[in-house]
Design an enzyme around this catalytic site. Structure first.
Site, PDB file in Angstrom:
ATOM      1  N   ASP A  39      -8.491  12.504   5.337  1.00 39.70           N
ATOM      2  CA  ASP A  39      -7.801  11.618   4.415  1.00 39.70           C
ATOM      3  C   ASP A  39      -6.416  11.253   4.888  1.00 39.70           C
ATOM      4  OD1 ASP A  39      -9.229  11.152   2.197  1.00 39.70           O
ATOM      5  OD2 ASP A  39      -7.905  12.308   0.863  1.00 39.70           O
ATOM      6  N   LYS A  61      -7.793   5.083   7.772  1.00 43.49           N
ATOM      7  CA  LYS A  61      -7.404   4.004   8.680  1.00 43.49           C
ATOM      8  C   LYS A  61      -8.492   3.868   9.730  1.00 43.49           C
ATOM      9  CE  LYS A  61      -3.033   4.685   9.665  1.00 43.49           C
ATOM     10  NZ  LYS A  61      -2.341   5.447  10.711  1.00 43.49           N
ATOM     11  N   MET A 176      -0.423   9.228  -8.717  1.00 43.98           N
ATOM     12  CA  MET A 176      -0.677   7.809  -8.424  1.00 43.98           C
ATOM     13  C   MET A 176       0.052   6.896  -9.414  1.00 43.98           C
ATOM     14  SD  MET A 176      -4.761   8.093  -7.578  1.00 43.98           S
ATOM     15  CE  MET A 176      -5.159   9.168  -8.963  1.00 43.98           C
TER      16      MET A 176
HETATM   17  N1  SAH Z   1      -6.608  15.511  -4.512  1.00 49.79           N
HETATM   18  C1  SAH Z   1      -5.195  15.302  -4.516  1.00 49.79           C
HETATM   19  C2  SAH Z   1      -4.790  14.093  -5.339  1.00 49.79           C
HETATM   20  C3  SAH Z   1      -5.316  12.804  -4.805  1.00 49.79           C
HETATM   21  S1  SAH Z   1      -4.736  11.411  -5.687  1.00 49.79           S
HETATM   22  C4  SAH Z   1      -4.505  16.559  -5.033  1.00 49.79           C
HETATM   23  O1  SAH Z   1      -5.154  17.465  -5.556  1.00 49.79           O
HETATM   24  O2  SAH Z   1      -3.294  16.647  -4.880  1.00 49.79           O
HETATM   25  C5  SAH Z   1      -3.339  10.913  -4.727  1.00 49.79           C
HETATM   26  C6  SAH Z   1      -2.050  11.185  -5.451  1.00 49.79           C
HETATM   27  O3  SAH Z   1      -1.732  12.550  -5.370  1.00 49.79           O
HETATM   28  C7  SAH Z   1      -0.866  10.458  -4.885  1.00 49.79           C
HETATM   29  O4  SAH Z   1      -0.773   9.146  -5.340  1.00 49.79           O
HETATM   30  C8  SAH Z   1       0.271  11.305  -5.393  1.00 49.79           C
HETATM   31  O5  SAH Z   1       0.563  11.009  -6.740  1.00 49.79           O
HETATM   32  C9  SAH Z   1      -0.336  12.682  -5.362  1.00 49.79           C
HETATM   33  N2  SAH Z   1       0.030  13.395  -4.130  1.00 49.79           N
HETATM   34  C10 SAH Z   1      -0.792  13.921  -3.222  1.00 49.79           C
HETATM   35  N3  SAH Z   1      -0.101  14.549  -2.250  1.00 49.79           N
HETATM   36  C11 SAH Z   1       1.194  14.417  -2.579  1.00 49.79           C
HETATM   37  C12 SAH Z   1       2.421  14.860  -2.008  1.00 49.79           C
HETATM   38  N4  SAH Z   1       2.455  15.589  -0.875  1.00 49.79           N
HETATM   39  N5  SAH Z   1       3.574  14.534  -2.617  1.00 49.79           N
HETATM   40  C13 SAH Z   1       3.577  13.843  -3.764  1.00 49.79           C
HETATM   41  N6  SAH Z   1       2.461  13.399  -4.343  1.00 49.79           N
HETATM   42  C14 SAH Z   1       1.284  13.686  -3.776  1.00 49.79           C
END
Ligand code: SAH
Length: 519
Positions: A39, A61, A176
């Protein structure tokens, strides 16, 4: 499907951004993967742990620079799974938290392709913690909800009921949501949440690029705009956000969040890198030293024969690298530790003595300061010099203090050149860029040759590091740093990597409180 072609797919949570946050189970799967489909949000550093011949597929990508659709990803997982491969689907955070991991698992289940889900640290909790916000806190927050901010809150058919969520739980964590901060904040206030409720945003949580801003439900969207907060970011609303100023990780530990330049050779840097990472620092490895073996097998055979014949009184080791190289080469010419039964062993300092211990050898004497002068003094003190026969395995081009001093004291000295410590042919461009952009908080020098070589790599001067904290393992490295215009802030008293890290921690801890601020 024949047994031979029965593959397996692991849906692995990679954690929020720091590669260390993957689980042990996830790492095991990754180390054995034949195909890795990763991802955009999974830490890129993790890919280095996949086997060298693994097929790495960027699902964020694709080759033509467009994102793979979910159908295309599903088809990839099915295809490789059915093709008998061990497939790791590496996903940011936890695979089942807004990662569409559930959909992928359903597709695999329907197709009968074996699948294992390995949970991860979700950004919603772990990323928030990295930003200094605990998702619950006694007497402050006893409940939390994790919500997608992806849906337009003004659309009536939206699946997220902001009006009901607004006051239903203490902590709201919105993923998000950066693009819709205004709308979400308004919807929550309209739903009855107090406009003065503390709020925070954590961008790129648990990475060196992490930035945190705080405000209230009423102000946070403006604050984010002013500072230019971008995705990926976590939006947290609730009284726990007010704890950020206290629990900012950079306030909790002296090295936390610091970018630390490590200039040792790649092979030698792991102890320092591990120590720094455990402290929450970000090591940036720029090997300013490459150990190039320069061994003359005849000379090694000769040394072995003389050692075994008891012709040497002492052998002196002046670095851990000399210990390792010498013993490897001794083995290479058919010898082993038994060649050293008739000789006394001296170590220039505690680090070298530790290297001997790792190879099953105990030094008879250990100088304290890890520089040649100290060992000479110690030897002289023991009146053990005149007429000795000494073997000195060492680096080409090393300091001459010790051999000259020994000869002056009447020692019959055999020098055995084993390697050349030289600047590497090329340095990692990201590390060079970080230095040139002034992004380095701390620079560490574990020897004076790393100082000189780093200067060479940087085109002759170290001025790009002028604002960094300079930490040296001992007085010689410090002296060399001074010669290049860097005044060391930290000179370790115990001349080992641990000693340098301890001195650096103490120095940073003693500084007047640095304001953590926005970053
Ligand atoms: N499965 C992931 C979430 C995927 S949705 C999890 O459990 O974290 C994607 C969203 O996760 C992004 O838009 C952001 O809001 C958040 N996110 C994921 N990694 C992040 C990070 N390192 N810093 C801030 N937000 C993050």
């Amino acid at each position: 499907m024949s047994a031979a072609s029965l593959g397996h797919v692991w849906l692995v949570g990679a954690g929020p951004g720091n590669p260390d946050y993957i689980t042990v189970a996830g790492m095991n799967a990754l180390r054995r993967a034949e195909v890795v489909v990763y991802d955009r949000l999974s830490a890129p550093e993790l890919l280095a742990y996949a086997p060298d011949d693994a097929l790495l597929i960027d699902a964020g990508k694709a080759a033509d620079n467009h994102t793979l659709t979910q159908d295309e990803i599903n088809a990839l997982l099915l295809g490789h799974g059915r093709g008998g491969k061990r497939v790791v689907r590496l996903k940011g955070g936890d695979p089942y938290v807004f990662g569409r991991g559930g959909e992928e698992a359903v597709v695999l289940a329907d197709a009968g392709v074996p699948c294992t889900v390995i949970p991860g640290v979700t950004s919603a909790i772990g990323g928030l913690a990295a930003g200094g916000v605990p998702v619950t806190h006694r007497a402050v927050a006893t409940s939390f909800a994790v919500i997608t901010g992806h849906e337009d809150p003004t659309k009536p058919e939206a699946g997220v009921h902001w009006d009901r969520l607004a006051t239903a739980v203490d902590t709201l964590v919105i993923l998000m949501g950066v693009g819709r901060l205004d709308g979400i904040a308004r919807a929550l206030i309209e739903g009855g949440r107090d406009a003065s409720t503390p709020a925070a945003l954590v961008q790129e949580a648990s990475t060196p690029r992490q930035r945190v801003v705080t405000g209230t439900l009423a102000t946070i969207a403006d604050v984010a705009r002013d500072v230019g907060i971008e995705a990926p970011a976590l939006f947290v609303v609730g009284d726990v956000a007010a704890l950020q100023s206290t629990l900012d990780p950079r306030r909790l530990a002296p090295l936390a969040g610091k970018r630390v330049l490590v200039t040792r050779s790649r092979a030698q840097s792991s102890t320092l890198v591990d120590a720094l990472r455990a402290e929450g620092a970000w090591p940036i490895v720029l090997p300013a030293l490459e150990m190039e073996r320069r061994v003359d097998a005849t000379a090694v055979r000769d040394a072995r024969a003389k050692l075994e014949a008891g012709e040497y009184n002492w052998t002196i080791f002046t670095s851990s690298n000399a210990v390792d190289t010498f013993l490897d080469e001794l083995w290479g010419v058919g010898g082993d530790l038994r060649a050293l039964t008739r000789v006394s062993i001296a170590a220039i300092g505690p680090g070298t003595a530790q290297a001997l211990v790792r190879r099953g050898l105990r030094a008879d004497i250990i100088a304290e300061d890890a520089i040649g002068e100290g060992l000479l003094a110690l030897l002289a003190e023991n009146r053990m010099i005149e007429g000795w026969r000494v073997l000195l395995p060492r680096a080409e081009g090393a300091r001459d203090v010790l051999p000259e001093g020994l000869r002056a004291a009447g020692v019959i000295l055999d020098e055995l050149t084993l390697y050349l410590a030289a600047p590497p042919a090329e340095a990692p461009p990201e590390a060079l860029a970080a230095i040139r952009n002034g992004e380095i908080d701390v620079v560490t020098f574990a020897s004076s040759s790393t100082v000189r070589n780093l200067a060479t790599l940087l085109g002759g001067d170290l001025s790009a590091l002028a604002s960094a904290t300079v930490a040296c393992i001992g007085p010689i490295a410090a002296q060399t740093a001074r010669e290049y215009g860097l005044e060391p802030h930290v000179v370790a008293e115990v001349h080992t990597i641990d000693g340098m890290v301890a001195a650096l921690r103490a120095h940073l801890h003693s500084l007047p409180e640095a304001s953590p601020g926005t970053r």
